[in-house]
Design a protein around this motif. Structure first.
Motif, PDB file in Angstrom:
ATOM      1  N   VAL A  86       0.864  -1.185   0.000  1.00 13.67           N
ATOM      2  CA  VAL A  86       0.000   0.000   0.000  1.00 13.67           C
ATOM      3  C   VAL A  86       0.895   1.227   0.000  1.00 13.67           C
ATOM      4  O   VAL A  86       1.809   1.345   0.823  1.00 13.67           O
ATOM      5  N   GLY A  87       0.645   2.164  -0.911  1.00 16.38           N
ATOM      6  CA  GLY A  87       1.508   3.327  -1.048  1.00 16.38           C
ATOM      7  C   GLY A  87       1.052   4.530  -0.245  1.00 16.38           C
ATOM      8  O   GLY A  87      -0.085   4.605   0.225  1.00 16.38           O
ATOM      9  N   SER A  88       1.957   5.485  -0.098  1.00 14.84           N
ATOM     10  CA  SER A  88       1.623   6.748   0.559  1.00 14.84           C
ATOM     11  C   SER A  88       0.738   7.591  -0.357  1.00 14.84           C
ATOM     12  O   SER A  88       0.705   7.408  -1.572  1.00 14.84           O
ATOM     13  N   ALA A 100      -6.725  -3.779   3.819  1.00 17.60           N
ATOM     14  CA  ALA A 100      -5.726  -4.667   3.221  1.00 17.60           C
ATOM     15  C   ALA A 100      -5.138  -5.610   4.264  1.00 17.60           C
ATOM     16  O   ALA A 100      -4.977  -6.814   4.018  1.00 17.60           O
ATOM     17  N   ILE A 101      -4.833  -5.087   5.443  1.00 16.98           N
ATOM     18  CA  ILE A 101      -4.276  -5.934   6.509  1.00 16.98           C
ATOM     19  C   ILE A 101      -5.270  -6.994   6.940  1.00 16.98           C
ATOM     20  O   ILE A 101      -4.912  -8.160   7.176  1.00 16.98           O
ATOM     21  N   ALA A 102      -6.539  -6.612   7.028  1.00 15.83           N
ATOM     22  CA  ALA A 102      -7.569  -7.565   7.443  1.00 15.83           C
ATOM     23  C   ALA A 102      -7.848  -8.618   6.371  1.00 15.83           C
ATOM     24  O   ALA A 102      -8.272  -9.733   6.691  1.00 15.83           O
ATOM     25  N   THR A 103      -7.606  -8.289   5.107  1.00 20.99           N
ATOM     26  CA  THR A 103      -7.987  -9.165   3.995  1.00 20.99           C
ATOM     27  C   THR A 103      -6.848 -10.054   3.525  1.00 20.99           C
ATOM     28  O   THR A 103      -7.067 -11.198   3.102  1.00 20.99           O
ATOM     29  N   ALA A 104      -5.612  -9.562   3.589  1.00 21.43           N
ATOM     30  CA  ALA A 104      -4.474 -10.278   3.005  1.00 21.43           C
ATOM     31  C   ALA A 104      -4.114 -11.519   3.806  1.00 21.43           C
ATOM     32  O   ALA A 104      -4.248 -11.564   5.030  1.00 21.43           O
ATOM     33  N   SER A 105      -3.616 -12.525   3.102  1.00 17.11           N
ATOM     34  CA  SER A 105      -3.093 -13.716   3.774  1.00 17.11           C
ATOM     35  C   SER A 105      -1.571 -13.694   3.824  1.00 17.11           C
ATOM     36  O   SER A 105      -0.961 -14.463   4.567  1.00 17.11           O
ATOM     37  N   GLY A 106      -0.935 -12.833   3.039  1.00 19.59           N
ATOM     38  CA  GLY A 106       0.505 -12.648   3.072  1.00 19.59           C
ATOM     39  C   GLY A 106       0.855 -11.331   3.738  1.00 19.59           C
ATOM     40  O   GLY A 106      -0.029 -10.596   4.206  1.00 19.59           O
ATOM     41  N   PRO A 107       2.131 -10.994   3.821  1.00 22.05           N
ATOM     42  CA  PRO A 107       2.533  -9.748   4.473  1.00 22.05           C
ATOM     43  C   PRO A 107       2.023  -8.530   3.715  1.00 22.05           C
ATOM     44  O   PRO A 107       1.892  -8.542   2.491  1.00 22.05           O
ATOM     45  N   VAL A 108       1.763  -7.464   4.468  1.00 19.97           N
ATOM     46  CA  VAL A 108       1.316  -6.200   3.895  1.00 19.97           C
ATOM     47  C   VAL A 108       2.354  -5.140   4.230  1.00 19.97           C
ATOM     48  O   VAL A 108       2.715  -4.954   5.399  1.00 19.97           O
ATOM     49  N   ALA A 109       2.842  -4.464   3.204  1.00 24.21           N
ATOM     50  CA  ALA A 109       3.872  -3.437   3.373  1.00 24.21           C
ATOM     51  C   ALA A 109       3.283  -2.064   3.101  1.00 24.21           C
ATOM     52  O   ALA A 109       2.359  -1.911   2.293  1.00 24.21           O
ATOM     53  N   PHE A 110       3.839  -1.064   3.785  1.00 26.15           N
ATOM     54  CA  PHE A 110       3.531   0.330   3.467  1.00 26.15           C
ATOM     55  C   PHE A 110       4.720   0.889   2.706  1.00 26.15           C
ATOM     56  O   PHE A 110       5.855   0.858   3.187  1.00 26.15           O
ATOM     57  N   TYR A 111       4.480   1.381   1.504  1.00 31.89           N
ATOM     58  CA  TYR A 111       5.532   1.919   0.649  1.00 31.89           C
ATOM     59  C   TYR A 111       5.456   3.434   0.707  1.00 31.89           C
ATOM     60  O   TYR A 111       4.596   4.036   0.072  1.00 31.89           O
ATOM     61  N   ARG A 137       1.217  -1.949  12.618  1.00 28.93           N
ATOM     62  CA  ARG A 137       0.546  -3.136  12.076  1.00 28.93           C
ATOM     63  C   ARG A 137       1.044  -3.564  10.698  1.00 28.93           C
ATOM     64  O   ARG A 137       0.897  -4.736  10.326  1.00 28.93           O
ATOM     65  N   TYR A 138       1.601  -2.637   9.930  1.00 27.45           N
ATOM     66  CA  TYR A 138       2.174  -3.045   8.644  1.00 27.45           C
ATOM     67  C   TYR A 138       3.379  -3.955   8.893  1.00 27.45           C
ATOM     68  O   TYR A 138       4.233  -3.666   9.731  1.00 27.45           O
ATOM     69  N   ASP A 139       3.453  -5.062   8.151  1.00 26.62           N
ATOM     70  CA  ASP A 139       4.564  -5.999   8.319  1.00 26.62           C
ATOM     71  C   ASP A 139       5.894  -5.393   7.902  1.00 26.62           C
ATOM     72  O   ASP A 139       6.946  -5.725   8.468  1.00 26.62           O
ATOM     73  N   LEU A 140       5.863  -4.534   6.899  1.00 28.84           N
ATOM     74  CA  LEU A 140       7.054  -3.864   6.390  1.00 28.84           C
ATOM     75  C   LEU A 140       6.758  -2.382   6.224  1.00 28.84           C
ATOM     76  O   LEU A 140       5.645  -2.006   5.834  1.00 28.84           O
ATOM     77  N   TYR A 141       7.748  -1.557   6.506  1.00 31.56           N
ATOM     78  CA  TYR A 141       7.652  -0.134   6.210  1.00 31.56           C
ATOM     79  C   TYR A 141       8.784   0.174   5.237  1.00 31.56           C
ATOM     80  O   TYR A 141       9.948   0.252   5.622  1.00 31.56           O
ATOM     81  N   LEU A 142       8.452   0.315   3.961  1.00 33.99           N
ATOM     82  CA  LEU A 142       9.425   0.576   2.910  1.00 33.99           C
ATOM     83  C   LEU A 142       9.549   2.084   2.738  1.00 33.99           C
ATOM     84  O   LEU A 142       8.593   2.746   2.341  1.00 33.99           O
ATOM     85  N   SER A 143      10.710   2.618   3.038  1.00 29.91           N
ATOM     86  CA  SER A 143      10.878   4.060   3.141  1.00 29.91           C
ATOM     87  C   SER A 143      11.778   4.619   2.047  1.00 29.91           C
ATOM     88  O   SER A 143      12.850   4.079   1.780  1.00 29.91           O
TER      89      SER A 143
END
Length: 366
Positions: A86-88, A100-111, A137-143
């Motif tokens: 999910v992007g900024s 997205a976090i509630a729906t996804a079965s894999g990791p969810v990242a914030f880009y 709550r985001y599994d990854l924070y891509l900065s």
């Protein structure tokens, strides 16, 4: 091979935003590496009227008009994806992220393509597209910003912050045999916090050097802004024209937004684009710039109109070409969209391996 879903600001239109260029290069290279990518984009009038790539050939693009429509159109893809990004600046970004976090079965990242701006918003209590709870709550924070900012994100509770800098697509940005028309140019959307630096580092040097031609390209500049007679303004330049624009300059100017300059370690995509085109760059200074380019041999720095005028007047053609070659070599070795696709693969693979998910980590192994 993996199924990846992006929910981003825009991939179809580069009008007034730098997100589209970043997404296009990254997604194209993910597709080249065998991944299936679906990109969800909010269908809004200002992008709909200015779509320069309405159907990217390297991903499935889905336009949605509301959060409810996103939930309807995207539920199956997101629940089946190996990872979701999910992007900024995504409209209704908080609700989108929570869904997205509630729906996804894999990791969810914030880009986060706007990290310093995002953190300034959080400091003000502005939850336009991210909240402190979602940071945790985001599994990854891509900065887009590295350095000390990553520690700040850890302090805010991000379980896995990582720098994923912008990059250049060398298929699009390369040296071209075009006539040089301008002594110095600048490409960027109008921003009040950048304008004083633009005045100091381009407009005032243009006044000091009336026989030389200068250029500014980008939208949203005030109509009543008075440019000197030797400064040309181009209201919008499509990404397909960026290479020709850069290659028409003796030097190109990089100016960093105030929040990003204060944070440091926030290279602009314009830096990498110009370098890939073989054009020498003059930049304002910010912490971490010297970790991206070697000052003096790969990039030049100016802090005033006088310093800029000195660079333009004193740098020989041989020095200019040598700086440009060195910067291009650095970018092609470290900062292409292919490099970022590989980095993203590694980050997602680590998230898959360390989180108890139902999907297999081998999907990202290539």
């Amino acid at each position: 091979m993996a199924d990846l879903v992006f929910i981003g600001l825009s991939i179809t239109s580069s009008w007034g935003n730098g997100h589209a260029t970043t997404y296009r290069g990254l997604v194209k290279n993910l597709a080249r590496r065998g991944h299936r990518v679906t990109f969800f984009e909010r269908d809004v009038p200002w992008y709909a009227e200015n779509r320069d790539l309405p159907n990217p050939p390297y991903c499935r693009t889905v336009l949605y008009r509301s959060l409810a429509e996103l939930e309807q159109l995207g539920r199956a893809a997101i629940s089946a994806a190996d990872a979701v990004i999910v992007g900024s600046y995504v409209p209704e970004g908080v609700a989108v992220g929570e869904w997205a976090i509630a729906t996804a079965s894999g990791p969810v990242a914030f880009y986060d393509i706007d990290t310093p701006v995002t953190l300034a918003k959080l400091d003000r209590g502005d939850g336009e597209y991210l909240t402190p709870d979602l940071v945790r709550r985001y599994d990854l924070y891509l900065s887009f910003t590295g350095g000390p900012t990553l520690e700040r994100l850890r302090e805010l509770g991000s379980p896995r912050p990582a720098a994923l800098y912008c990059a250049v697509d060398p298929d699009v940005h390369m040296p071209l045999p075009v006539p040089r028309r301008w002594r110095l140019g600048y490409l960027g959307t109008y921003s009040p916090d950048r304008q004083p630096a633009l005045e100091a580092l381009l407009v005032e040097p243009a006044r000091l050097m009336p026989r030389d031609a200068f250029v500014v390209a980008g939208p949203q500049y005030p109509r009543d802004l008075a440019w000197p007679a030797n400064v040309q303004h181009i209201p919008h330049l499509a990404p397909t024209e960026h290479a020709r624009f850069y290659c028409g300059q003796d030097f190109t100017l990089n100016i960093t937004r105030a929040d990003m300059r204060a944070a440091g370690y926030s290279p602009s995509v314009r830096l990498f684009e110009a370098a890939a085109c073989g054009v020498p760059i003059v930049s304002d200074w910010w912490q971490g710039l010297d970790t991206i380019f070697a000052i003096g041999s790969e990039i030049l720095v100016a802090g005033s109109a006088e310093e800029m005028a000195e660079i333009l007047a004193r740098t020989s053609d041989d020095e200019r070409r040598q700086i440009a070659r060195a910067a291009r070599t650095r970018v092609l070795n470290e900062h292409t969209a292919c490099h970022r696709a590989r980095e993203l693969e590694a980050l997602i693979r680590t998230a898959l391996e360390t989180e108890s998910r139902s999907r297999r980590p081998a999907a990202m192994a290539r």
